[in-house]
Design a protein around this motif. Structure first.
Motif, short mmCIF file in Angstrom:
data_model
loop_
_atom_site.label_atom_id
_atom_site.label_comp_id
_atom_site.label_asym_id
_atom_site.label_seq_id
_atom_site.Cartn_x
_atom_site.Cartn_y
_atom_site.Cartn_z
N UNK A 188 36.96 47.25 31.22
CA UNK A 188 36.12 46.45 31.95
C UNK A 188 35.29 47.25 32.96
N UNK A 189 34.78 46.56 34.16
CA UNK A 189 33.82 47.47 35.20
C UNK A 189 35.13 48.09 36.02
N UNK A 190 35.12 49.54 35.73
CA UNK A 190 36.20 50.24 36.64
C UNK A 190 36.02 50.31 38.09
N UNK A 191 35.10 50.44 38.60
CA UNK A 191 34.98 50.66 39.95
C UNK A 191 35.07 49.10 40.50
N UNK A 192 34.85 48.07 39.79
CA UNK A 192 35.09 46.59 40.43
C UNK A 192 36.55 46.36 40.42
N UNK A 193 37.35 47.05 39.40
CA UNK A 193 38.59 46.72 39.19
C UNK A 193 39.54 47.68 40.28
N UNK A 194 39.11 48.69 40.64
CA UNK A 194 39.75 49.63 41.79
C UNK A 194 39.44 48.88 43.20
N UNK A 195 38.36 48.44 43.41
CA UNK A 195 37.91 47.75 44.56
C UNK A 195 38.79 46.28 44.70
N UNK A 196 38.75 45.42 43.62
CA UNK A 196 39.54 44.26 43.55
C UNK A 196 41.07 44.71 43.73
N UNK A 197 41.30 45.71 43.23
CA UNK A 197 42.93 46.48 43.62
C UNK A 197 43.26 46.38 44.90
N UNK A 198 42.30 47.06 45.66
CA UNK A 198 42.50 47.32 47.04
C UNK A 198 42.38 46.00 47.84
N UNK A 199 41.48 44.93 47.42
CA UNK A 199 41.41 43.55 48.22
C UNK A 199 42.82 43.01 47.89
N UNK A 200 43.19 42.81 46.78
CA UNK A 200 44.28 42.25 46.30
C UNK A 200 45.83 42.80 46.92
N UNK A 201 45.72 44.04 47.41
CA UNK A 201 46.61 44.76 47.93
C UNK A 201 46.90 44.30 49.29
N UNK A 202 45.95 43.73 50.14
CA UNK A 202 45.90 43.41 51.33
C UNK A 202 46.45 41.76 51.53
N UNK A 203 46.53 41.10 50.19
CA UNK A 203 46.96 39.63 50.28
C UNK A 203 48.54 39.70 50.99
N UNK A 204 49.40 40.22 50.58
CA UNK A 204 50.87 40.04 51.18
C UNK A 204 50.91 40.32 52.77
N UNK A 205 50.12 41.23 53.13
CA UNK A 205 50.11 41.41 54.64
C UNK A 205 49.43 40.28 55.43
N UNK A 206 48.29 39.58 54.56
CA UNK A 206 47.45 38.77 55.34
C UNK A 206 48.34 37.34 55.16
N UNK A 207 49.11 37.32 54.00
CA UNK A 207 50.12 36.17 54.16
C UNK A 207 51.09 36.01 55.11
N UNK A 246 36.12 57.78 41.35
CA UNK A 246 34.95 57.65 40.74
C UNK A 246 35.25 57.96 39.37
N UNK A 247 36.06 59.25 39.08
CA UNK A 247 36.26 59.56 37.62
C UNK A 247 37.25 58.40 36.89
N UNK A 248 38.17 57.89 37.74
CA UNK A 248 38.93 56.76 37.32
C UNK A 248 38.12 55.58 36.68
N UNK A 249 37.35 55.06 37.73
CA UNK A 249 36.49 54.08 37.39
C UNK A 249 35.53 54.34 36.20
N UNK A 250 34.95 55.58 36.02
CA UNK A 250 34.19 55.78 34.83
C UNK A 250 34.95 56.00 33.56
N UNK A 251 36.38 56.30 33.60
CA UNK A 251 37.45 56.12 32.38
C UNK A 251 37.48 54.99 32.06
N UNK A 252 37.74 53.90 33.26
CA UNK A 252 37.84 52.52 32.72
C UNK A 252 36.86 51.99 32.17
N UNK A 253 35.50 52.45 32.56
CA UNK A 253 34.47 51.97 31.88
C UNK A 253 34.13 52.34 30.53
N UNK A 254 34.37 53.59 30.47
CA UNK A 254 34.10 54.23 29.00
C UNK A 254 35.17 53.69 27.72
#
Length: 184
Positions: free
Chosen positions: A76-95, A64-72
């Protein structure tokens, strides 16, 4: 001040939700064991649950702190970046899993995916990506007309401009929630 108060309540709710979820996750880890009888937790008990819960709450607060720092700092939208990174990190395993279950013959053998299924899957993936980009970046241009005014002998104004109104005001949050619901 209202937004700050709402953010503060959101933080408190996040800590409470993480504490409850962390406790139940720790309890679930205690009951988890491998087929050969080896337990996932060496010393189960109340102390393990407390330490695991505190660790999970601390990790959540750090994110949460990291997301707020990215916002500040305007990246961009910090929490969205962190969530997107989690989603994208699963792409190699899915492929990898997709390639592993794919067969190279038409129709596919039993338990594998055929070539036509792969082509349809790739087409659907690309269509979803294009749709998400179009909806996220799309805007409706509303025409506006400014009034003319006269200063001396010169006429100013009367120009036609456009007011850009975004199609999706919420940004990527609906997409993230939709992917979370689909994973559930």
């Amino acid at each position: 001040s209202g937004r700050k108060k709402l953010n503060q309540y959101t933080r408190y709710g996040t800590v409470l939700l993480t504490a409850v979820q962390g406790y139940f996750l720790a309890a679930g880890l205690e009951s988890l064991s491998a087929a050969n009888g080896i337990s996932a937790v060496v010393e189960p008990g109340l102390m393990f649950r407390i330490v695991a819960t505190i660790s999970l709450v601390g990790g959540t607060l750090f994110l949460m702190w990291l997301g707020e720092q990215i916002d500040e700092f305007g990246i961009g939208n910090g929490i969205s970046f962190i969530i997107m990174a989690g989603i994208v990190s699963r792409f190699p395993d899915a492929i990898y899993e997709l390639i592993k279950t794919a067969g190279l013959e038409l129709g596919g053998a039993r338990g594998t995916m055929g070539v036509e299924s792969m082509v349809v899957l790739i087409f659907l993936f690309l269509a979803v990506v294009v749709g998400v980009v179009l909806i996220s970046q799309g805007q409706r241009r509303i025409p506006t007309q400014s009034a003319k005014h006269v200063r001396g002998r010169k006429v100013y104004g009367g120009t036609r401009q456009y007011l850009p109104l975004r199609v999706n005001q919420a940004g990527v949050m609906p997409i993230i929630f939709a992917s979370s619901l689909l994973m559930f």
